[in-house]
Design an enzyme around this catalytic site. Structure first.
Site, PDB file in Angstrom:
ATOM      1  N   THR A  74     -17.472 -12.489  -0.745  1.00  0.00           N
ATOM      2  CA  THR A  74     -18.155 -12.682  -2.030  1.00  0.00           C
ATOM      3  C   THR A  74     -17.909 -14.102  -2.544  1.00  0.00           C
ATOM      4  O   THR A  74     -18.841 -14.781  -3.002  1.00  0.00           O
ATOM      5  CB  THR A  74     -17.661 -11.642  -3.061  1.00  0.00           C
ATOM      6  OG1 THR A  74     -17.906 -10.337  -2.530  1.00  0.00           O
ATOM      7  CG2 THR A  74     -18.376 -11.790  -4.393  1.00  0.00           C
ATOM      8  N   ASN A 154     -25.022  -4.032   5.800  1.00  0.00           N
ATOM      9  CA  ASN A 154     -23.873  -3.152   5.592  1.00  0.00           C
ATOM     10  C   ASN A 154     -24.254  -1.684   5.448  1.00  0.00           C
ATOM     11  O   ASN A 154     -23.458  -0.804   5.731  1.00  0.00           O
ATOM     12  CB  ASN A 154     -23.064  -3.606   4.378  1.00  0.00           C
ATOM     13  CG  ASN A 154     -23.930  -3.928   3.196  1.00  0.00           C
ATOM     14  OD1 ASN A 154     -24.847  -4.749   3.280  1.00  0.00           O
ATOM     15  ND2 ASN A 154     -23.680  -3.285   2.071  1.00  0.00           N
ATOM     16  N   GLN A 182     -20.432  -8.118   8.178  1.00  0.00           N
ATOM     17  CA  GLN A 182     -20.403  -6.849   8.932  1.00  0.00           C
ATOM     18  C   GLN A 182     -20.521  -7.064  10.435  1.00  0.00           C
ATOM     19  O   GLN A 182     -20.352  -6.124  11.203  1.00  0.00           O
ATOM     20  CB  GLN A 182     -21.537  -5.922   8.448  1.00  0.00           C
ATOM     21  CG  GLN A 182     -21.342  -5.401   7.038  1.00  0.00           C
ATOM     22  CD  GLN A 182     -20.179  -4.420   6.910  1.00  0.00           C
ATOM     23  OE1 GLN A 182     -19.634  -3.914   7.900  1.00  0.00           O
ATOM     24  NE2 GLN A 182     -19.763  -4.152   5.679  1.00  0.00           N
ATOM     25  N   SER A 202     -14.915 -11.605   6.311  1.00  0.00           N
ATOM     26  CA  SER A 202     -13.941 -10.986   5.420  1.00  0.00           C
ATOM     27  C   SER A 202     -12.930 -10.212   6.258  1.00  0.00           C
ATOM     28  O   SER A 202     -13.318  -9.366   7.074  1.00  0.00           O
ATOM     29  CB  SER A 202     -14.695 -10.050   4.476  1.00  0.00           C
ATOM     30  OG  SER A 202     -13.818  -9.466   3.574  1.00  0.00           O
ATOM     31  N   ALA A 203     -11.637 -10.504   6.056  1.00  0.00           N
ATOM     32  CA  ALA A 203     -10.611  -9.911   6.921  1.00  0.00           C
ATOM     33  C   ALA A 203     -10.545  -8.382   6.813  1.00  0.00           C
ATOM     34  O   ALA A 203     -10.281  -7.695   7.801  1.00  0.00           O
ATOM     35  CB  ALA A 203      -9.246 -10.521   6.580  1.00  0.00           C
ATOM     36  N   HIS A 204     -10.807  -7.860   5.602  1.00  0.00           N
ATOM     37  CA  HIS A 204     -10.577  -6.409   5.446  1.00  0.00           C
ATOM     38  C   HIS A 204     -11.626  -5.546   6.151  1.00  0.00           C
ATOM     39  O   HIS A 204     -11.473  -4.327   6.237  1.00  0.00           O
ATOM     40  CB  HIS A 204     -10.441  -6.030   3.960  1.00  0.00           C
ATOM     41  CG  HIS A 204     -11.716  -6.000   3.176  1.00  0.00           C
ATOM     42  ND1 HIS A 204     -12.395  -4.835   2.919  1.00  0.00           N
ATOM     43  CD2 HIS A 204     -12.429  -6.979   2.570  1.00  0.00           C
ATOM     44  CE1 HIS A 204     -13.467  -5.102   2.174  1.00  0.00           C
ATOM     45  NE2 HIS A 204     -13.511  -6.402   1.952  1.00  0.00           N
ATOM     46  N   THR A 243      -2.783 -22.152  -4.380  1.00  0.00           N
ATOM     47  CA  THR A 243      -1.808 -22.006  -3.289  1.00  0.00           C
ATOM     48  C   THR A 243      -2.437 -21.268  -2.110  1.00  0.00           C
ATOM     49  O   THR A 243      -3.082 -20.227  -2.291  1.00  0.00           O
ATOM     50  CB  THR A 243      -0.571 -21.237  -3.792  1.00  0.00           C
ATOM     51  OG1 THR A 243      -0.035 -21.965  -4.891  1.00  0.00           O
ATOM     52  CG2 THR A 243       0.480 -21.089  -2.704  1.00  0.00           C
ATOM     53  N   CYS A 329     -19.526  -1.628  -2.975  1.00  0.00           N
ATOM     54  CA  CYS A 329     -19.581  -2.499  -4.149  1.00  0.00           C
ATOM     55  C   CYS A 329     -20.606  -1.999  -5.155  1.00  0.00           C
ATOM     56  O   CYS A 329     -20.712  -2.495  -6.252  1.00  0.00           O
ATOM     57  CB  CYS A 329     -19.957  -3.914  -3.744  1.00  0.00           C
ATOM     58  SG  CYS A 329     -19.102  -4.449  -2.295  1.00  0.00           S
TER      59      CYS A 329
END
Ligand code: PLP
Length: 393
Positions: A74, A154, A182, A202-204, A243, A329
């Site tokens: 996003t 998705n 995706q 996106s890692a998740h 950071t 989402c």
């Protein structure tokens, strides 16, 4: 909590234990800030970030300079679309996207139309979920600066023809952004890196940590368009202040590495299980598969059940099966799925549709159980639907 069947891997995935193991030292002993250049804590973290970035670049066959880390897709999507808007605003710029994009693209586009005076064209799709390339060509204007078409959807898994899209805009000074959230870990990414100027991951979605992702920027020309969404500190060549998320990057690199190793074996297995599931669900009377006739992801199917109350179906299933009616989402929306609506599926069927998305921990036993559970619940819902009885008269 009793372990439930999980078939919602497009919403998110559990962290692979190997990813957790890789991250752990950077959450504890090696907790340093990679920007702390005066002591070993910082050096260790910096080394971890750099070697992880090399691993990701190697897995994708790209350069480390192409990578900017973000909190997920996003943020990367916002960064690309808003950068174009800032750079080209004085020229009354025009963007082309598609009605079946993820809300991250659609809502950002709507925001830019409303507050930044950008014009956006939203391409239709056909009943299989694919855009029409002639319509794309016809939508291009002299002031078009960006085409934003996702790689894999998705909700349906439908894969858009990126190479053809790139061919159409070639030599027109139009950039191509393609959301590949995706696609990662589910299909090869050659087309993306050949065709798109920008993409995001996106890692998740690939057994990595939440809150971690990346933006890929193809070359210096594309990089020149980019503006930072977040100022402060000058990290990541000043493209993203704040950071640097060392454990997130280490975990993301591990999940990318695993996803590329596992790609072929896992996906042949998943495609077989997905087909088994789809067959079983289509055996239920008056059920229909959405997006099956287009090229699609091996792990996804989307099925509508006629004469079923969608909300009731989801509620009934929730005790046994983790599933969704579309994008996580957008799960609370009272409107039918915008993806299915764009595919000309009427509101009743769109409301009674379920997205099934399988993952690497899905077994054949899970699939057989899921078919039984869905069949039972669809029958239950229909028993209380007067229209179901009437349809026989
Ligand atoms: N794009 C697509 C196609 C997605 O499926 C998702 C997540 O559902 C996103 C973007 C947003 O990703 P993130 O959760 O990393 O912000």
């Amino acid at each position: 909590m009793e372990k439930k069947l999980y078939l919602d891997y497009n919403a998110t995935t559990p962290c692979d234990p190997k990813v957790v193991d890789a991250m752990m030292p950077y959450l504890s002993d090696n907790f340093g800030n990679p920007s702390s250049i005066h002591h070993p804590f910082g050096w260790i973290a910096k080394e971890a970030v750099e070697s992880s970035t090399h691993k990701i670049a190697q897995a994708f066959g790209i350069s480390v300079d192409n990578i900017t880390y973000t909190s997920g897709s996003t943020e990367a999507i916002n960064m690309v679309l808003k950068s174009f808007c800032q750079k080209y605003k004085p020229n009354g710029s025009h963007i082309i996207t598609c009605k079946t994009e993820h809300k991250a693209v659609l809502d950002t586009s709507a925001f830019m139309e409303k507050y930044e005076g950008v014009t956006v064209s939203y391409l239709d799709v056909d009943t299989s979920g694919l855009i029409n390339l002639d319509e794309l060509e016809a939508a291009i204007r002299p002031e078009t600066i960006l085409v934003s078409i996702m790689y894999a959807n998705n909700e349906t898994g439908v894969i858009q023809p990126l190479k053809d899209i790139a061919r159409i805009i070639k030599n027109k000074k139009i950039f191509l952004f393609s959301d590949a959230t995706q696609a990662l870990g589910k299909i090869p990414l050659d087309q993306i890196f050949e065709s798109a100027d920008f993409t995001c991951f996106s890692a998740h979605k690939v057994y990595g940590p939440k809150g971690m992702g990346m933006l890929y920027c193809k070359n210096i020309e594309a990089m020149n368009v980019l503006r930072s969404l977040i100022q402060g500190g000058g990290q990541q060549k000043a493209f993203r202040g704040g950071t640097i998320n060392t454990p997130g990057i280490v975990g993301f690199a591990k999940s990318v590495e695993l996803s590329q190793h596992e790609l072929l074996d896992k996906n042949n297995r998943l495609e077989r299980l997905r087909d088994l599931l789809e067959e079983g669900l289509l055996d239920i009377e008056l059920s229909f598969s959405n997006g099956y006739s287009a090229p699609r992801l091996p792990n996804t199917c989307n099925i509508s059940f006629a004469f079923v109350n969608g909300a009731g179906l989801l509620r009934g299933l929730s005790k046994d099966l983790a599933i969704s009616n579309g994008s996580a989402c957008n799960a609370s929306s009272e409107n039918p799925s915008h993806v299915l609506t764009a595919m000309q599926i009427g509101p009743d069927l769109a409301f009674s549709s379920l997205r099934f998305s399988l993952g690497k921990y899905t077994s054949e036993d899970d699939i057989n159980k899921a078919i039984k559970i869905v069949r039972r619940e669809v029958n239950l819902q229909r028993e209380t639907n007067i229209l179901w009885e009437r349809r026989k008269v």
